[in-house]
Design a protein around this motif. Structure first.
Motif, mmCIF file in Angstrom:
data_model
loop_
_atom_site.group_PDB
_atom_site.id
_atom_site.type_symbol
_atom_site.label_atom_id
_atom_site.label_comp_id
_atom_site.label_asym_id
_atom_site.label_seq_id
_atom_site.Cartn_x
_atom_site.Cartn_y
_atom_site.Cartn_z
ATOM 1 N N THR A 1 3.561 1.550 -1.908
ATOM 2 C CA THR A 1 3.661 1.768 -3.211
ATOM 3 C C THR A 1 2.722 2.114 -4.004
ATOM 4 O O THR A 1 2.761 3.048 -4.914
ATOM 5 N N ARG A 2 1.326 1.735 -3.688
ATOM 6 C CA ARG A 2 0.123 2.159 -4.583
ATOM 7 C C ARG A 2 0.043 3.416 -4.093
ATOM 8 O O ARG A 2 -0.544 4.056 -5.131
ATOM 9 N N LYS A 3 0.265 3.857 -2.960
ATOM 10 C CA LYS A 3 -0.173 5.426 -2.518
ATOM 11 C C LYS A 3 0.726 6.368 -3.452
ATOM 12 O O LYS A 3 0.364 7.546 -4.102
ATOM 13 N N PHE B 1 -0.562 -5.711 -6.740
ATOM 14 C CA PHE B 1 -1.346 -4.788 -5.808
ATOM 15 C C PHE B 1 -2.549 -5.272 -5.413
ATOM 16 O O PHE B 1 -2.975 -4.936 -4.433
ATOM 17 N N LEU C 1 -7.124 4.514 0.027
ATOM 18 C CA LEU C 1 -6.069 3.445 0.184
ATOM 19 C C LEU C 1 -5.652 3.250 1.444
ATOM 20 O O LEU C 1 -5.427 2.184 1.800
ATOM 21 N N TYR D 1 0.665 -1.142 -0.110
ATOM 22 C CA TYR D 1 -0.104 0.102 -0.056
ATOM 23 C C TYR D 1 0.758 1.246 -0.124
ATOM 24 O O TYR D 1 0.248 2.325 -0.449
ATOM 25 N N GLU E 1 -0.733 5.755 -7.179
ATOM 26 C CA GLU E 1 -2.007 6.062 -7.498
ATOM 27 C C GLU E 1 -2.336 7.510 -7.156
ATOM 28 O O GLU E 1 -3.191 8.210 -7.765
ATOM 29 N N HIS F 1 -9.301 1.583 -10.420
ATOM 30 C CA HIS F 1 -8.138 2.215 -10.024
ATOM 31 C C HIS F 1 -7.028 1.947 -11.560
ATOM 32 O O HIS F 1 -6.590 2.898 -11.623
ATOM 33 N N THR F 2 -7.268 0.887 -12.326
ATOM 34 C CA THR F 2 -6.655 0.987 -13.392
ATOM 35 C C THR F 2 -7.184 1.841 -14.596
ATOM 36 O O THR F 2 -6.264 2.367 -14.882
ATOM 37 N N SER G 1 1.943 -4.720 -12.701
ATOM 38 C CA SER G 1 2.055 -4.891 -11.434
ATOM 39 C C SER G 1 0.837 -5.015 -10.718
ATOM 40 O O SER G 1 0.713 -5.281 -9.676
ATOM 41 N N LYS G 2 -0.253 -5.052 -11.399
ATOM 42 C CA LYS G 2 -1.669 -5.237 -10.886
ATOM 43 C C LYS G 2 -1.816 -6.617 -10.002
ATOM 44 O O LYS G 2 -2.518 -6.524 -9.142
ATOM 45 N N TYR H 1 1.826 0.149 -14.092
ATOM 46 C CA TYR H 1 0.772 -0.133 -13.261
ATOM 47 C C TYR H 1 0.258 -1.599 -13.836
ATOM 48 O O TYR H 1 -0.226 -2.475 -12.966
#
Length: 244
Positions: free
Chosen positions: A99-101, A169, A220, A97, A104, A146-147, A165-166, A162
């Motif tokens: 990394t996602r932050k 994630f 997130l 999360y 995204e 999100h994508t 990497s889905k 992205y």
């Protein structure tokens, strides 16, 4: 070379399964998810799953009863061992999360600036399909939403990164569904819910980059905290909290 790669996957899966058992995702006496479920949840072949399960049998964390693998009574393990397993699960969630932050929040700010009418139409259609009463439909729509935001950022390199990497994630919500206790299931499956997604959409629609970024970060973070709560991190002993 192929053999080494396969053995590495099995070792990693074994480590993941050990942590989930030790941190209480499956209680003694409960059956491990079957081979097909584990294979799909971890995106590995059944041979890898079998090798990892053999490792669980070897260390005594599960017992074979007929065709099923049943979690053994490991209550003799010390609190330090149990705590470290839960801590490892926590770190995995936090790294994903974090990394996602980074990706995204930046993406949604750009999406608010560069989105097209077609992007808004796509996001709106996804929200319509985001049914919180149906776990699978909800998570499918969540991934699509999100994508779509990342693609609306008008950065093709970021979109490709992205997209590739889905699985990493989004595997956590699917993964935790297998191990979640019933009372925690809603938290794990739904996260911050439909309204969190809708507020992000409205901020993108109004071209408010700052609000979009703040809402995405909070969204997130809500999901991250739900996942941490699902493994009972708030119940960890004080010794672990001091180590952190």
């Amino acid at each position: 070379m192929t053999k080494l790669s396969r053995e590495t996957l099995a070792d990693r899966l074994l480590g993941d399964l050990e942590r989930q058992i030790l941190s209480g995702r499956l209680l003694p006496g409960k059956a491990l998810p079957n081979e097909r479920e584990l294979s799909e949840a971890f995106a590995v072949g059944r041979t890898t799953v079998r090798e990892a399960c053999q490792g669980l049998l070897a260390v005594g964390l599960v017992e074979r009863v007929g065709k099923a693998l049943i979690v053994a009574d490991f209550m003799g393990l010390g609190q330090e061992e149990l705590g470290l397993a839960a801590l490892a699960s926590r770190v995995s969630i936090e790294e994903v999360y974090e990394t996602r932050k980074l990706i995204e929040v930046y993406s949604v700010r750009r999406a608010a600036q560069y989105r097209s009418d077609e992007d808004l139409e796509c996001l709106s259609e996804i929200l319509e399909a985001m049914d919180t009463r149906d776990t699978e439909k909800y998570h499918t729509a969540d991934i699509q939403f999100h994508t779509a935001i990342v693609f609306a950022s008008a950065n093709t390199v970021l979109s490709q990164v992205y997209e590739s990497s889905k699985y990493m994630f989004f595997k956590l919500p699917a993964f935790w569904r297998l191990f979640a206790h019933y009372e925690n299931a809603k938290i794990v499956k739904i996260g911050s819910g439909l309204q969190g997604h809708r507020r992000i959409y409205e901020a993108i629609e109004s071209k408010d980059a700052d609000l979009s970024g703040n809402l995405m970060f909070q969204h997130l973070d809500d999901v991250q905290q739900s996942l941490l709560g699902s493994i009972g991190y708030s119940q960890l002993n004080k010794t672990n909290q001091e180590v952190i």
